[in-house]
Design an enzyme around this catalytic site. Structure first.
Site, PDB file in Angstrom:
ATOM      1  N   LYS A   1       0.874  -1.193   0.000  1.00 24.36           N
ATOM      2  CA  LYS A   1       0.000   0.000   0.000  1.00 24.36           C
ATOM      3  C   LYS A   1       0.902   1.231   0.000  1.00 24.36           C
ATOM      4  O   LYS A   1       1.756   1.380   0.877  1.00 24.36           O
ATOM      5  CB  LYS A   1      -0.887   0.020   1.251  1.00 24.36           C
ATOM      6  CG  LYS A   1      -1.905  -1.104   1.309  1.00 24.36           C
ATOM      7  CD  LYS A   1      -2.663  -1.044   2.631  1.00 24.36           C
ATOM      8  CE  LYS A   1      -3.479  -2.291   2.873  1.00 24.36           C
ATOM      9  NZ  LYS A   1      -4.847  -2.231   2.434  1.00 24.36           N
TER      10      LYS A   1
ATOM     11  N   GLU B   1     -12.703  -3.600   9.935  1.00 24.20           N
ATOM     12  CA  GLU B   1     -13.332  -3.994   8.671  1.00 24.20           C
ATOM     13  C   GLU B   1     -14.827  -4.139   8.881  1.00 24.20           C
ATOM     14  O   GLU B   1     -15.270  -4.497   9.978  1.00 24.20           O
ATOM     15  CB  GLU B   1     -12.775  -5.340   8.208  1.00 24.20           C
ATOM     16  CG  GLU B   1     -11.293  -5.343   7.968  1.00 24.20           C
ATOM     17  CD  GLU B   1     -10.839  -6.699   7.465  1.00 24.20           C
ATOM     18  OE1 GLU B   1     -10.953  -6.945   6.265  1.00 24.20           O
ATOM     19  OE2 GLU B   1     -10.389  -7.523   8.280  1.00 24.20           O
TER      20      GLU B   1
ATOM     21  N   HIS C   1       0.454  -7.658   9.602  1.00 21.73           N
ATOM     22  CA  HIS C   1       0.013  -6.340   9.136  1.00 21.73           C
ATOM     23  C   HIS C   1       0.150  -5.238  10.204  1.00 21.73           C
ATOM     24  O   HIS C   1       0.673  -4.164   9.937  1.00 21.73           O
ATOM     25  CB  HIS C   1      -1.450  -6.381   8.707  1.00 21.73           C
ATOM     26  CG  HIS C   1      -1.734  -7.375   7.623  1.00 21.73           C
ATOM     27  ND1 HIS C   1      -0.822  -7.706   6.655  1.00 21.73           N
ATOM     28  CD2 HIS C   1      -2.842  -8.112   7.352  1.00 21.73           C
ATOM     29  CE1 HIS C   1      -1.354  -8.597   5.832  1.00 21.73           C
ATOM     30  NE2 HIS C   1      -2.581  -8.865   6.235  1.00 21.73           N
TER      31      HIS C   1
ATOM     32  N   LYS D   1     -13.384  -7.802  12.534  1.00 19.59           N
ATOM     33  CA  LYS D   1     -14.304  -7.907  11.403  1.00 19.59           C
ATOM     34  C   LYS D   1     -15.694  -7.479  11.862  1.00 19.59           C
ATOM     35  O   LYS D   1     -15.988  -7.480  13.045  1.00 19.59           O
ATOM     36  CB  LYS D   1     -14.328  -9.344  10.888  1.00 19.59           C
ATOM     37  CG  LYS D   1     -12.964  -9.767  10.345  1.00 19.59           C
ATOM     38  CD  LYS D   1     -13.069 -10.838   9.304  1.00 19.59           C
ATOM     39  CE  LYS D   1     -11.716 -11.227   8.754  1.00 19.59           C
ATOM     40  NZ  LYS D   1     -11.175 -10.285   7.757  1.00 19.59           N
TER      41      LYS D   1
END
Ligand code: BG6
Length: 507
Positions: free
Chosen positions: A201, A235, A259, A355
Site C-alpha cells: 500500500k 473492517e 500487518h 471484522k
C-alpha cells in the site's frame, strides 16, 4: 526511493522494465492468482514494467492446458473488472496489456508433494525465475523443499532464483522459526521474499517519507511529547467464505504479528541510514524486537454476533459457513503493547482489529501530550483536548490533525479544528490492486518491502504469550456493526484513555 513511485510514473521517470524471468505460480487456480496476481501483472504490463522475455508458468493440481488457463483467467479478469467490490475494477480491459500477459501464460498440472512436479518445472524454466507460493500455508515448506531438491534454487552466474512466500508465515513463534529454518536449508535468506500486502500500500510506504522527509515531526516523535498511539484496522466485512482458514487462525494470527506490526514498525522505527533493503529491515527488526511480550491481561478477544452491518441484517460468526457452532475463535482483538527503547519507553501503543465493525478504517493515530495548561486554568478541561494526528490508510489515504484554536470573539474560548489532506487531492490515482510494486520489486531484487526472518520472528515473539497463555475462554461478544466489545473499552479506561471513533471522530 523507487518503491514509493506510482506505477505509471515509474515508467515515465525511466524506471526500467524488470529483467527477463519466468514467474512460476504454485496455486495458479486459486483465488489469489485470479483476484490479485493477474490484475497486478496486467497493470505492470500497462505501465511498461514487464520485459519482453517474461513468461508465467501456472502450476496446480487440476487438469488443464495453456489454453484453458488463458481462457479461465481472461474470464475472471473480465468479471472482476465489472465488480465494483473487487480490488480490480476498470471501465474496460486494455487488450494490448492483457494480451501481453495472456500470450505468456502456460500451465503445468502437478502435485506439490511429488518430485516429478519439480522436475517438470525444471524442464520448463531456464534462466531467472520467481517462484510464487500462492497456496495454503501448509505447502510453503513442501514447495521450497521440492524446489531445492530439484536444484531449482541454484543461481547460475547472471541469473536469479527467488521465492515469494505468502502469509501466514507460521502460526506461532515455534512454527515460524521451524519454517524459517526449513526454507533456509534450501537457499539463502536473500532469495526469500516473505510478502505482507500491507507493505504494497502506497500510504504505508509513505509513512517513512512523511516521518523522515519533514523536519517538523522528528523532534516531537518521541516519549517526551507523545502520550499514546492507537493503531486500528477495522473492517465491515465478516469472515465471508473463509471460515475454514479463519477458524484455526483468528484475528490475532491473521492480522497482528504481520500487518499491524508492519504499521507499528513504520510509525515507530528509528530512521534508517538509507533506503537500502537491509538498512530499512534492520531498523524494523530492531523495533519489533524491542516490543515486550504482551501479557494476556493486556489483551481482549471478541467475536461478532448477529447484527446490522451497512444497513443489512447479518449473521453472527458462529452461523457463518465452515464455522463451528461453539467456536471460540476471535474475530476481534485489542491489545496494549510497550516498546522498551529510548524513544518509546512508557508510551502505550494500543492495537485493535476486527471484522464486522461499525466502519472500515485502517489508521495510525498519534495522541500528543497535553500542553501545560496553567494558561487556560479557566477553560473547561473538556475543551483542551490534546493534539491528535491521524495517518489514514483505508478507506481514504490521507493525514489529518486535530488541534485547539481560539474561537473568534471577545473571550479566550478554545475550539477544536481539523486540517486534513487526502492523497487523491494531490496525486493522480493509478491503477493498483496492491501487489504491483511487490511483484516488480521482487523481480528487480529489491527486498525492502518484504519481511526478513528476524522481523517475522520478532512479531510472533511479542504475541506468543497470548497464544500460549490465553485461557481457552469464549471471546467477548460484540454485535456485528458495533465498535467491538465493551471489554476493549475497559482496557483503555483502565489507563484513563479511550479509543478514537472508528468513524474518524476523536470522542
Ligand atoms: C488479509 C487477512 O491478510 O488482510 C484478511 O487475511 C483481511 O482477513 C485483509 O481482511 C485486510 O486487508 P485490507 O488490505 O483489505 O485491509
Amino acid at each position: 526511493m523507487p518503491h514509493t513511485t506510482p506505477l505509471k510514473d515509474k515508467a515515465a521517470c525511466g524506471t526500467k522494465p524488470a529483467p527477463p524471468c519466468t514467474l512460476v505460480i504454485f496455486g495458479a487456480g486459486g483465488d489469489l492468482t485470479k483476484r490479485l496476481l493477474m490484475p497486478s501483472l496486467y497493470n505492470l504490463a500497462g505501465a511498461g514494467l514487464l520485459p519482453e522475455g517474461f513468461s508465467i508458468l501456472g502450476v496446480d493440481h487440476g487438469d488443464g492446458t495453456d489454453e484453458t488457463l488463458r481462457d479461465g483467467l481472461t474470464r475472471t479478469m473480465e468479471e472482476f473488472s465489472k465488480d465494483p467490490t473487487s480490488e480490480f475494477h476498470a471501465a474496460s480491459i486494455d487488450r494490448k496489456s492483457w494480451g501481453f500477459i495472456r500470450d505468456r501464460l502456460h500451465y503445468l498440472k502437478g502435485d506439490f508433494e511429488k518430485p516429478e512436479t519439480f522436475q517438470a518445472v525444471k524442464e520448463a524454466v531456464k534462466g531467472s525465475a520467481v517462484f510464487y507460493c500462492a497456496v495454503a500455508a501448509r505447502f510453503f515448506g513442501t514447495i521450497v523443499d521440492g524446489l531445492g531438491e530439484a536444484g531449482l534454487l541454484k543461481q547460475e552466474e547472471g541469473t536469479f532464483r527467488r521465492v515469494v512466500i505468502e502469509k501466514p508465515f507460521g502460526s506461532d513463534l515455534a512454527s515460524a522459526r521451524e519454517l524459517n529454518a526449513r526454507i533456509l536449508r534450501q537457499a539463502d535468506e536473500s532469495q526469500f521474499y516473505r510478502i505482507d500486502h500491507f507493505l504494497g500500500k502506497d500510504t504505508v510506504q509513505s509513512i517513512m517519507a512523511f516521518r523522515f522527509a519533514n523536519g517538523l515531526l522528528e523532534p516531537v516523535w518521541r516519549r517526551e511529547y507523545i502520550d499514546s498511539v492507537q493503531i486500528t484496522a477495522a473492517e465491515t466485512v465478516g469472515v465471508e467464505e473463509r471460515g475454514g482458514f479463519y477458524e484455526p487462525t483468528g484475528a490475532l494470527r491473521d492480522m497482528v504479528p504481520n500487518h499491524m506490526f508492519q504499521l507499528l514498525c513504520m510509525v515507530a522505527m528509528e530512521p534508517p541510514n538509507s533506503f537500502e533493503a537491509e538498512a530499512v529491515r534492520s531498523e524494523k527488526a530492531k523495533l519489533a524486537e524491542a516490543v515486550t511480550p504482551i501479557p494476556p491481561e493486556d489483551a481482549v478477544r471478541g467475536q461478532y454476533t448477529a447484527g446490522t452491518s451497512e444497513g443489512r441484517q447479518v449473521p453472527g460468526y458462529r452461523d457463518e459457513p465452515h464455522v463451528a457452532e461453539d467456536s471460540r475463535t476471535e474475530t476481534y482483538i485489542a491489545l496494549k503493547l510497550h516498546i522498551e527503547n529510548w524513544r518509546w519507553a512508557g508510551v502505550p501503543f494500543y492495537i485493535r482489529t476486527g471484522k464486522r465493525m461499525t466502519g472500515r478504517r485502517t489508521e495510525i493515530a498519534v495522541l500528543f501530550k497535553p500542553a501545560p495548561f496553567k494558561l487556560f486554568e479557566e477553560t473547561p478541561t473538556d475543551d483542551l483536548r490534546p493534539t491528535v494526528m491521524r495517518i489514514t490508510i483505508d478507506p481514504e489515504h490521507g493525514i489529518s490533525t486535530e488541534y485547539n484554536v481560539k474561537v473568534p470573539g471577545p473571550e479566550m474560548k478554545i475550539g477544536r479544528v481539523r486540517t486534513a489532506f487526502k492523497y487523491s487531492d494531490f496525486f493522480a490515482d493509478t491503477p493498483n490492486v496492491g501487489y504491483e510494486t511487490l511483484l516488480y520489486d521482487c523481480m528487480i531484487g529489491d527486498a525492502t518491502l518484504f519481511q526478513r526472518a528476524d522481523n517475522i520472528e520478532a512479531g510472533w515473539a511479542a504475541v506468543d504469550p497470548l497464544l500460549s497463555g490465553w485461557p481457552q475462554a469464549t471471546p467477548a461478544p460484540y454485535a456485528a456493526g458495533s465498535a467491538g466489545p465493551k471489554e476493549a473499552d475497559d482496557l483503555l479506561a483502565r489507563d484513563g484513555r479511550h479509543w478514537l471513533g472508528i468513524d474518524g471522530t476523536t470522542d
